[in-house]
Design a protein around this motif. Structure first.
Motif, PDB file in Angstrom:
ATOM      1  N   LEU A   1     -19.306  11.204 -10.393  1.00 30.30           N
ATOM      2  CA  LEU A   1     -19.547   9.956  -9.311  1.00 30.30           C
ATOM      3  C   LEU A   1     -18.721   8.870  -9.360  1.00 30.30           C
ATOM      4  CD1 LEU A   1     -23.402  10.375  -9.006  1.00 30.30           C
ATOM      5  CD2 LEU A   1     -21.826  11.529  -7.337  1.00 30.30           C
ATOM      6  N   SER A   2     -18.205   8.632 -10.642  1.00 32.40           N
ATOM      7  CA  SER A   2     -17.425   7.478 -10.801  1.00 32.40           C
ATOM      8  C   SER A   2     -16.131   7.430 -10.054  1.00 32.40           C
ATOM      9  CB  SER A   2     -17.284   7.065 -12.326  1.00 32.40           C
ATOM     10  OG  SER A   2     -16.852   8.125 -12.937  1.00 32.40           O
ATOM     11  N   HIS A   3     -15.654   8.644  -9.842  1.00 28.65           N
ATOM     12  CA  HIS A   3     -14.524   8.851  -9.387  1.00 28.65           C
ATOM     13  C   HIS A   3     -14.528   8.784  -7.855  1.00 28.65           C
ATOM     14  CE1 HIS A   3     -13.145  10.330 -13.096  1.00 28.65           C
ATOM     15  NE2 HIS A   3     -13.586  11.658 -12.923  1.00 28.65           N
ATOM     16  N   GLY A   4     -15.810   8.610  -7.243  1.00 31.74           N
ATOM     17  CA  GLY A   4     -16.034   8.028  -5.647  1.00 31.74           C
ATOM     18  C   GLY A   4     -15.047   6.919  -5.150  1.00 31.74           C
ATOM     19  N   PHE A   5     -15.162   5.999  -6.204  1.00 34.60           N
ATOM     20  CA  PHE A   5     -14.314   4.710  -5.935  1.00 34.60           C
ATOM     21  C   PHE A   5     -13.007   5.058  -5.573  1.00 34.60           C
ATOM     22  CE2 PHE A   5     -17.440   2.979  -8.816  1.00 34.60           C
ATOM     23  CZ  PHE A   5     -18.269   2.325  -7.656  1.00 34.60           C
ATOM     24  N   LEU A   6     -12.201   5.811  -6.132  1.00 34.44           N
ATOM     25  CA  LEU A   6     -10.927   6.156  -6.012  1.00 34.44           C
ATOM     26  C   LEU A   6     -10.784   7.147  -4.638  1.00 34.44           C
ATOM     27  CD1 LEU A   6      -9.595   7.135  -9.676  1.00 34.44           C
ATOM     28  CD2 LEU A   6      -9.350   4.878  -8.434  1.00 34.44           C
ATOM     29  N   VAL A   7     -11.694   7.826  -4.616  1.00 34.48           N
ATOM     30  CA  VAL A   7     -11.487   8.546  -3.266  1.00 34.48           C
ATOM     31  C   VAL A   7     -11.791   7.688  -2.025  1.00 34.48           C
ATOM     32  CG1 VAL A   7     -12.607  10.437  -1.976  1.00 34.48           C
ATOM     33  CG2 VAL A   7     -12.313  10.795  -4.493  1.00 34.48           C
ATOM     34  N   ALA A   8     -12.703   6.693  -1.918  1.00 36.65           N
ATOM     35  CA  ALA A   8     -12.733   5.881  -1.173  1.00 36.65           C
ATOM     36  C   ALA A   8     -11.851   4.810  -1.127  1.00 36.65           C
ATOM     37  CB  ALA A   8     -14.077   5.045  -1.409  1.00 36.65           C
ATOM     38  N   GLY A   9     -10.941   4.469  -2.208  1.00 31.57           N
ATOM     39  CA  GLY A   9      -9.763   3.815  -2.058  1.00 31.57           C
ATOM     40  C   GLY A   9      -8.693   4.369  -1.416  1.00 31.57           C
TER      41      GLY A   9
ATOM     42  N   THR B   1      -8.800  16.204  -9.324  1.00 35.74           N
ATOM     43  CA  THR B   1      -9.943  17.064  -8.867  1.00 35.74           C
ATOM     44  C   THR B   1      -9.733  18.566  -9.125  1.00 35.74           C
ATOM     45  OG1 THR B   1      -9.553  15.949  -6.659  1.00 35.74           O
ATOM     46  CG2 THR B   1     -10.309  18.163  -6.525  1.00 35.74           C
ATOM     47  N   GLY B   2      -8.820  18.925  -9.504  1.00 33.28           N
ATOM     48  CA  GLY B   2      -8.444  20.227 -10.263  1.00 33.28           C
ATOM     49  C   GLY B   2      -9.069  20.331 -11.611  1.00 33.28           C
ATOM     50  N   PHE B   3      -8.980  19.354 -12.416  1.00 29.97           N
ATOM     51  CA  PHE B   3      -9.534  19.352 -13.835  1.00 29.97           C
ATOM     52  C   PHE B   3     -11.179  19.049 -13.830  1.00 29.97           C
ATOM     53  CE2 PHE B   3      -5.465  17.798 -15.458  1.00 29.97           C
ATOM     54  CZ  PHE B   3      -5.166  18.736 -16.602  1.00 29.97           C
ATOM     55  N   SER B   4     -11.630  18.283 -12.464  1.00 28.52           N
ATOM     56  CA  SER B   4     -12.956  18.159 -12.486  1.00 28.52           C
ATOM     57  C   SER B   4     -13.662  19.370 -11.958  1.00 28.52           C
ATOM     58  CB  SER B   4     -13.185  16.851 -11.392  1.00 28.52           C
ATOM     59  OG  SER B   4     -12.655  15.710 -11.761  1.00 28.52           O
TER      60      SER B   4
ATOM     61  N   ALA C   1       0.780  -1.363   0.045  1.00 36.14           N
ATOM     62  CA  ALA C   1       0.067  -0.023   0.217  1.00 36.14           C
ATOM     63  C   ALA C   1       0.917   1.342   0.069  1.00 36.14           C
ATOM     64  CB  ALA C   1      -0.885   0.097   1.355  1.00 36.14           C
ATOM     65  N   ALA C   2       1.760   1.256   0.597  1.00 31.60           N
ATOM     66  CA  ALA C   2       2.865   2.393   0.773  1.00 31.60           C
ATOM     67  C   ALA C   2       3.069   2.814  -0.866  1.00 31.60           C
ATOM     68  CB  ALA C   2       3.953   1.875   1.742  1.00 31.60           C
ATOM     69  N   GLY C   3       3.430   1.777  -1.728  1.00 30.78           N
ATOM     70  CA  GLY C   3       3.760   2.471  -2.874  1.00 30.78           C
ATOM     71  C   GLY C   3       2.917   2.909  -3.748  1.00 30.78           C
ATOM     72  N   LEU C   4       1.478   2.451  -3.520  1.00 34.73           N
ATOM     73  CA  LEU C   4       0.393   3.061  -4.419  1.00 34.73           C
ATOM     74  C   LEU C   4      -0.074   4.223  -3.926  1.00 34.73           C
ATOM     75  CD1 LEU C   4      -1.597   2.278  -6.692  1.00 34.73           C
ATOM     76  CD2 LEU C   4      -2.927   1.265  -5.040  1.00 34.73           C
ATOM     77  N   LEU C   5       0.239   4.371  -2.337  1.00 33.32           N
ATOM     78  CA  LEU C   5      -0.269   5.978  -1.832  1.00 33.32           C
ATOM     79  C   LEU C   5      -0.097   6.982  -2.532  1.00 33.32           C
ATOM     80  CD1 LEU C   5      -0.255   5.546   2.032  1.00 33.32           C
ATOM     81  CD2 LEU C   5      -2.181   6.271   0.507  1.00 33.32           C
ATOM     82  N   PRO C   6       1.252   7.188  -2.829  1.00 31.60           N
ATOM     83  CA  PRO C   6       1.744   8.439  -3.521  1.00 31.60           C
ATOM     84  C   PRO C   6       1.200   8.788  -5.026  1.00 31.60           C
ATOM     85  CG  PRO C   6       3.605   7.294  -3.332  1.00 31.60           C
ATOM     86  CD  PRO C   6       2.610   6.621  -2.548  1.00 31.60           C
ATOM     87  N   VAL C   7       1.148   7.613  -5.681  1.00 31.56           N
ATOM     88  CA  VAL C   7       0.663   7.698  -7.111  1.00 31.56           C
ATOM     89  C   VAL C   7      -0.772   7.956  -7.257  1.00 31.56           C
ATOM     90  CG1 VAL C   7       0.296   6.244  -9.099  1.00 31.56           C
ATOM     91  CG2 VAL C   7       2.299   5.939  -7.869  1.00 31.56           C
ATOM     92  N   LEU C   8      -1.644   7.475  -6.181  1.00 34.53           N
ATOM     93  CA  LEU C   8      -3.068   7.753  -6.228  1.00 34.53           C
ATOM     94  C   LEU C   8      -3.391   9.052  -5.687  1.00 34.53           C
ATOM     95  CD1 LEU C   8      -5.941   6.507  -6.732  1.00 34.53           C
ATOM     96  CD2 LEU C   8      -5.706   5.547  -4.385  1.00 34.53           C
ATOM     97  N   SER C   9      -2.574   9.415  -4.644  1.00 38.53           N
ATOM     98  CA  SER C   9      -2.873  10.780  -3.942  1.00 38.53           C
ATOM     99  C   SER C   9      -2.426  11.969  -5.206  1.00 38.53           C
ATOM    100  CB  SER C   9      -1.876  11.057  -2.966  1.00 38.53           C
ATOM    101  OG  SER C   9      -2.234  10.162  -1.836  1.00 38.53           O
ATOM    102  N   ALA C  10      -1.508  11.711  -5.844  1.00 39.91           N
ATOM    103  CA  ALA C  10      -1.138  12.897  -6.804  1.00 39.91           C
ATOM    104  C   ALA C  10      -2.162  12.693  -8.070  1.00 39.91           C
ATOM    105  CB  ALA C  10       0.270  12.484  -7.509  1.00 39.91           C
TER     106      ALA C  10
END
Length: 237
Positions: free
Chosen positions: A174-182, A156-159, A141-150
């Motif tokens: 609303l489909s981006h909500g999965f990534l926020v929850a993730g 969010t800016g583009f949206s 999970a530590a490796g995916l955190l910076p990628v998903l956060s960025a």
């Protein structure tokens, strides 16, 4: 007991303890063959050593139940929910590939639009796979955190811009909500994995001795040659 017997008994003691004897083995056996006192002394030493080594173990309280009850239990619900979010994200990517449901991407007939659509699909699938892997193996999970956060910060800016320009439907946002929850679950899973006690955490550093070789003394300054000490019990034969 003469001086020779005293020297012989040092050799007997060293032999019983598995140490290097100050008396040659042949001389030791020869003396024992003709000295009844030393043979009796050797029997006493062997009997004492045997009784010390094979004495019955003292009873101790059974603490297995208390230890198991007190151990830190990592909750499983964050990983389970992260796995559910990962599956939803993968399904979103598959739906996007097949085009069974219109998620508000608009037409992508042109080559540039088609490529952007493929990139979006690849991101959805890749992030779904990453979330699923983190749910199964929390240390990743530590490796995916910076990628998903960025990715979510930029997304969010583009949206926000697209929403203000009325360029994107609500279903797509609303489909981006999965990534926020993730992302939230990813942080929780990472924190639980980081705070979990390690197998050797209870052992103080000074007791963690390498089994490969004995600890070496520190190097002396000045490059002087170190001389090995001789056992004080060694006498000339």
């Amino acid at each position: 007991m003469d001086v020779d017997c005293s020297h012989i008994r040092e050799g007997i003691s060293a032999r019983v303890d598995g140490e290097e004897s100050p008396v040659p083995a042949a001389r030791l056996d020869e003396h024992l063959a003709r000295c009844a006192d030393c043979r009796e002394w050797q029997r006493g030493v062997l009997d004492l050593t045997r009784r010390l080594r094979v004495r019955p173990a003292e009873p101790v309280p059974d603490l297995v139940g208390e230890v198991l009850a007190a151990r830190a239990v990592r909750p499983r619900w964050p990983r389970l929910l992260l796995g559910v979010v990962a599956v939803c994200q993968l399904l979103l990517g598959l739906v996007q590939v097949t085009g069974l449901v219109d998620l508000g991407h608009g037409g992508h007939a042109g080559s540039m639009s088609s490529h952007l659509f493929n990139e979006s699909t690849a991101w959805n699938l890749a992030l779904g796979v990453g979330l699923l892997l983190s749910a199964m193996r929390p240390r990743t999970a530590a490796g995916l955190l910076p990628v998903l956060s960025a990715f979510l910060v930029v997304l969010t800016g583009f949206s926000v811009v697209d929403l203000l320009n009325d360029a994107v439907p609500a279903t797509r946002l609303l489909s981006h909500g999965f990534l926020v929850a993730g992302l939230v679950l990813l942080i929780v899973v990472r924190r639980h994995h980081r705070d979990a006690p390690k197998p050797d955490a209870a052992e103080p550093p000074e007791h963690q001795v390498s089994t490969g070789r004995a600890a070496e003394p520190p190097e002396e300054d000045g490059g002087t040659e170190r001389h090995h000490l001789r056992p004080v019990s060694h006498h000339a034969a």
